[in-house]
Design an enzyme around this catalytic site. Structure first.
Site: not given
Ligand code: AHR
Length: 488
Positions: A171, A289
């Site tokens: 990110e 994610e």
């Molecule tokens: O999954 C929780 C967080 O969400 C992770 O650390 C990050 O990559 C995202 O913002």
């Protein structure tokens, strides 16, 4: 009526096994009192909770992404290797926690072997350098004869870990990220990291950081610019997506509309850069994610080890929105090759543990279990008609969404169906005639009338699916079902 007509030859794609992956970040109680709790009665000799391992194995996840997430952008992998008593205690600035480094890449490799999964590694491109990245791959993947490979052996891991899939940071477009960069700066750094990592081990594949969400100010220019810089050295671009209920239950469950648009746009951006480069290389998507996450409610604690943070307790309604995302992933199997449910234990997770106590299944565990166990095969491009409901996306949003998977051995059809309509039941009519005779095997139905119901330590089975012995095509309002048929 909601009709689904199947044609053998009309296929979306074979699912990549890595579509069925997950994520464990070194944060909150994911590791400490999650997978690792040396004093727990069910702990093995390495301190890993065997009750948690059993639940993870049931989920049959292919890869587990580690060690982050936001955590990785401030992490020095060297802190987590070598004699445990010499490992430094550090501030984890991403989550305001204390990191004791009891678990590092070697212990995680042992855990992933026990869990029968593989590691999707992540390198630090926030505070970390390109050299750190190359050295980590040499430490984990080089067989021997160099300082770093021999160091791994001295630490007790004779064989290389052979981690074959790596995220180039995390990110990096986010202002919350340690070391946030412009797409130009990140692109250059990721290109050099990807290049040098592949020089160390040419068998690895790399994932460049794409947009953290479509709400990001630079989306989708970030993705275009980053791919333009890195195209020759990367294989996938990442996308992250979380939804939460913003107040309208029906809109929440219809999140498949937005998720599908995000995936299609990212595919188009990748194709645009392919054309620009006059290349025949396809860049695929790594949704590394995805989940339901009430990130509007996050409250951090100060400098505790394994703090109780991001411990969302999922309602039955959350499991419906979750299923909506899951079906969308299946129906985009031609473009999405990797998808990691974020996360796996305690931190926004399907598995929840009580320190010293039980481990139990959250509501989202069940649809995810069906996805990972029955979603493997070829997703069919069925002809579908559907009744409609009104949502914020459109007055004619599909009431029923589905995905049909022909199993890998081509002996079964697994039909995933979500009635997104929270008010009315709907009937589905599936035409299998192109497949000849089919026989009903079993059906699992997840349905509750109370949308707020959740599983807790006191009542861990408040929400769980029912197994039906006869086929039921009249779908309950707001329900998820998996119907399994065998082919004759
Ligand atoms: O999954 C929780 C967080 O969400 C992770 O650390 C990050 O990559 C995202 O913002």
């Amino acid at each position: 009526m909601n009709k689904i007509k199947l044609f053998k030859e009309m296929q979306i794609a074979k699912t990549d096994p890595r579509l069925f992956s997950s994520f464990l970040e070194q944060m909150g109680r994911a590791i400490y009192t999650g997978i690792y709790e040396p004093n727990h009665p069910a702990a093995d000799g390495n301190g890993f909770r065997t009750d948690v391992l059993e639940l993870v194995k049931e989920l049959n996840v292919e890869y587990v992404r580690y060690p982050g997430g936001n955590f990785v952008s401030g992490y020095n992998w060297r802190d987590g290797v070598g004699p445990k008593e010499e490992r430094p205690r550090k501030l984890d600035l991403a989550w305001r926690s204390l990191e004791t480094n009891e678990i590092g890449i070697n212990e995680f490799k042992d855990w992933s072997d026990l869990a029968e999964t593989k590691i999707m590694g992540a390198i630090n491109l926030g505070t970390g350098t390109v050299r750190d990245a190359a050295e980590m791959i040499e430490y984990t993947n080089h067989p021997g004869g160099t300082d770093l490979a021999e160091m791994r052996k001295d630490h007790g891991w004779e064989n290389p870990h052979n981690i074959d899939l790596w995220c180039l940071g995390n990110e990096m477009d986010g202002d919350w990220q340690i070391g946030q960069m412009s797409p130009e700066d990140y692109g250059k750094k990721a290109r050099e990291a990807g290049k040098i990592m592949k020089l160390v081990d040419p068998t690895i594949e790399t994932v460049v950081v794409g947009s953290s969400s479509p709400e990001q100010p630079l989306y989708p220019a970030w993705d275009r610019k980053v791919l333009e810089e890195t195209f020759d050295y990367v294989d996938y671009i990442s996308m992250h997506r979380y939804y939460w209920n913003e107040g309208n239950d029906q809109d929440f469950v219809a999140c498949h509309k937005d998720f599908n648009d995000f995936i299609k746009t990212m595919g188009a951006v990748a194709d645009y850069v392919k054309a620009l480069k006059r290349s025949d290389k396809d860049i695929y998507l790594s949704v590394d994610e995805w989940n339901i996450w009430y990130l509007n409610e996050v409250v951090l604690k100060d400098w505790e080890q394994g703090p109780e943070i991001l411990e969302d307790n999922y309602s039955y309604l959350d499991s419906l929105a979750f299923s909506s995302m899951m079906i969308t992933l299946l129906n985009n199997a031609d473009r999405v090759k990797i998808a990691c449910l974020a996360q796996l234990v305690n931190v926004i997770a399907p598995i929840f543990t009580v320190p010293g106590g039980i481990a139990f299944k959250q509501t989202i565990y069940y649809p995810f279990y069906y996805f990972t166990n029955y979603g493997r095969g070829t997703v069919l491009n069925a002809y579908k008609t559907h009744e409609t409901i009104k949502t914020k996306y459109s007055d004619e949003t599909e009431a029923v969404i589905s995905s049909i998977v022909l199993s890998e051995d081509e002996t079964e059809l697994n039909v995933f169906v979500l009635n997104t309509d929270l008010t009315n039941g709907h009937t589905i009519d599936i035409d299998f005639s192109d497949f000849g005779d089919v026989e009903f095997i079993e059906q699992f139905e997840l349905h509750e009338t109370d949308l707020t119901l959740s599983n807790t330590a006191e009542n861990p089975e408040a929400v769980k699916p029912r197994s039906l012995k006869e086929v039921k095509t009249d779908l309950e309002p707001g329900s998820f079902t998996l119907i399994r048929y065998s082919l004759k």
